[in-house]
Design a protein around this motif. Sequence first.
Motif, PDB file in Angstrom:
ATOM      1  N   GLY A  71       0.618  -1.217   0.026  1.00  0.00           N
ATOM      2  CA  GLY A  71       0.014   0.007  -0.236  1.00  0.00           C
ATOM      3  C   GLY A  71       0.928   1.056  -0.201  1.00  0.00           C
ATOM      4  O   GLY A  71       0.286   2.477  -0.070  1.00  0.00           O
ATOM      5  N   PHE A  72       2.057   1.252   0.310  1.00  0.00           N
ATOM      6  CA  PHE A  72       2.927   2.504   0.150  1.00  0.00           C
ATOM      7  C   PHE A  72       3.317   2.732  -1.317  1.00  0.00           C
ATOM      8  O   PHE A  72       4.065   1.873  -1.857  1.00  0.00           O
ATOM      9  CB  PHE A  72       4.029   2.422   1.050  1.00  0.00           C
ATOM     10  N   ARG A  73       3.067   3.913  -1.914  1.00  0.00           N
ATOM     11  CA  ARG A  73       3.494   4.346  -3.033  1.00  0.00           C
ATOM     12  C   ARG A  73       4.495   5.390  -3.054  1.00  0.00           C
ATOM     13  O   ARG A  73       5.023   5.361  -4.124  1.00  0.00           O
ATOM     14  CB  ARG A  73       2.186   4.540  -3.988  1.00  0.00           C
ATOM     15  N   GLY A  74       4.672   6.242  -2.089  1.00  0.00           N
ATOM     16  CA  GLY A  74       5.580   7.090  -2.023  1.00  0.00           C
ATOM     17  C   GLY A  74       5.239   8.289  -2.851  1.00  0.00           C
ATOM     18  O   GLY A  74       6.456   9.147  -3.020  1.00  0.00           O
ATOM     19  N   PHE A  75       4.427   8.574  -3.420  1.00  0.00           N
ATOM     20  CA  PHE A  75       4.222   9.658  -4.302  1.00  0.00           C
ATOM     21  C   PHE A  75       2.944  10.621  -3.954  1.00  0.00           C
ATOM     22  O   PHE A  75       1.897  10.032  -3.282  1.00  0.00           O
ATOM     23  CB  PHE A  75       3.936   9.333  -5.796  1.00  0.00           C
ATOM     24  N   GLY A  76       3.022  11.830  -3.904  1.00  0.00           N
ATOM     25  CA  GLY A  76       2.044  12.791  -3.800  1.00  0.00           C
ATOM     26  C   GLY A  76       1.836  14.021  -4.608  1.00  0.00           C
ATOM     27  O   GLY A  76       3.116  14.381  -5.066  1.00  0.00           O
ATOM     28  N   ARG A  77       0.822  14.614  -4.947  1.00  0.00           N
ATOM     29  CA  ARG A  77       0.909  15.850  -5.887  1.00  0.00           C
ATOM     30  C   ARG A  77      -0.397  16.723  -5.075  1.00  0.00           C
ATOM     31  O   ARG A  77      -1.392  16.528  -4.674  1.00  0.00           O
ATOM     32  CB  ARG A  77       0.252  15.319  -7.076  1.00  0.00           C
ATOM     33  N   CYS A  78       0.055  17.877  -5.240  1.00  0.00           N
ATOM     34  CA  CYS A  78      -0.762  19.147  -4.636  1.00  0.00           C
ATOM     35  C   CYS A  78      -0.425  20.322  -5.486  1.00  0.00           C
ATOM     36  O   CYS A  78       0.400  20.871  -5.819  1.00  0.00           O
ATOM     37  CB  CYS A  78      -0.364  19.513  -2.985  1.00  0.00           C
ATOM     38  N   ALA A  79      -1.717  20.880  -5.950  1.00  0.00           N
ATOM     39  CA  ALA A  79      -1.594  22.323  -6.603  1.00  0.00           C
ATOM     40  C   ALA A  79      -1.896  23.171  -5.563  1.00  0.00           C
ATOM     41  O   ALA A  79      -2.251  22.922  -4.139  1.00  0.00           O
ATOM     42  CB  ALA A  79      -2.883  22.337  -7.399  1.00  0.00           C
ATOM     43  N   THR A  80      -1.158  24.482  -5.803  1.00  0.00           N
ATOM     44  CA  THR A  80      -1.544  25.242  -4.771  1.00  0.00           C
ATOM     45  C   THR A  80      -2.697  26.083  -4.815  1.00  0.00           C
ATOM     46  O   THR A  80      -3.442  26.301  -5.913  1.00  0.00           O
ATOM     47  CB  THR A  80      -0.183  26.416  -5.048  1.00  0.00           C
ATOM     48  N   ASP A  81      -3.039  26.532  -3.733  1.00  0.00           N
ATOM     49  CA  ASP A  81      -4.479  27.292  -3.657  1.00  0.00           C
ATOM     50  C   ASP A  81      -3.782  28.870  -3.954  1.00  0.00           C
ATOM     51  O   ASP A  81      -2.953  29.239  -4.434  1.00  0.00           O
ATOM     52  CB  ASP A  81      -4.940  27.295  -2.256  1.00  0.00           C
ATOM     53  N   ALA A  82      -5.053  29.636  -3.960  1.00  0.00           N
ATOM     54  CA  ALA A  82      -4.992  31.075  -4.322  1.00  0.00           C
ATOM     55  C   ALA A  82      -3.975  31.936  -3.546  1.00  0.00           C
ATOM     56  O   ALA A  82      -3.382  32.796  -4.044  1.00  0.00           O
ATOM     57  CB  ALA A  82      -6.380  31.697  -4.242  1.00  0.00           C
ATOM     58  N   GLN A  83      -3.592  31.414  -2.613  1.00  0.00           N
ATOM     59  CA  GLN A  83      -2.359  32.103  -1.793  1.00  0.00           C
ATOM     60  C   GLN A  83      -1.094  31.318  -1.888  1.00  0.00           C
ATOM     61  O   GLN A  83      -0.192  31.505  -1.059  1.00  0.00           O
ATOM     62  CB  GLN A  83      -2.638  32.025  -0.225  1.00  0.00           C
TER      63      GLN A  83
END
Length: 185
Positions: free
Chosen positions: A78-90
């Motif tokens: 279950g460990f994939r080691g990847f994440g992705r996050c778009a920044t918000d307006a700030q």
Amino acid sequence: MTTPSQTVGPFFALPGGIPWPDGPEVVPAGTPGAVLISGTVLDGAGAPVPDAVIETWQASPTGRFAHPDDPRGAVQEGFRGFGRCATDAQGRYWVRTVKPGALPTADGQVEAPHLDVSVLARGLLNRLVTRIYFPDEPAANAADPVLAAIADPAERASLVAVPTQDGLRFDIRLQGEGETTFFEV
């Protein structure tokens, strides 16, 4: 005749940025040892970048990658080691993860626990690559061959997250005074 270059985007500003099913949740909330890493992406003038995407890639707590080419063997289920996050307006981003294990290098050294980070944003034709090191690993950080190769103490310090009440903070400055150290890959 060559085609003129163009900036990337504007697809980062779409709702959710580039889709990734689990987004910034490398591990679910409540995972033992989970840590929240958050920060702000800033441009050269210190203004927030509201349409960047931050990707993280890391080893598991045992120092193995969720990749079939990792010669040290399988990572835990279950460990994939990847994440992705778009920044918000700030210009803010976050990722929930666990501290990775130390990694052996090909020449027998050991890299301190860290996250590899890619930054994609408007105006960048190529991604920027940096690392996030953990502040509670001073001895490992001092011995890390990548950090040791950076002569300027301020540049080294730009790669170490800062403890906060809620986890760790790692701001990313794209250029200018206090610029985050980036690597050529």
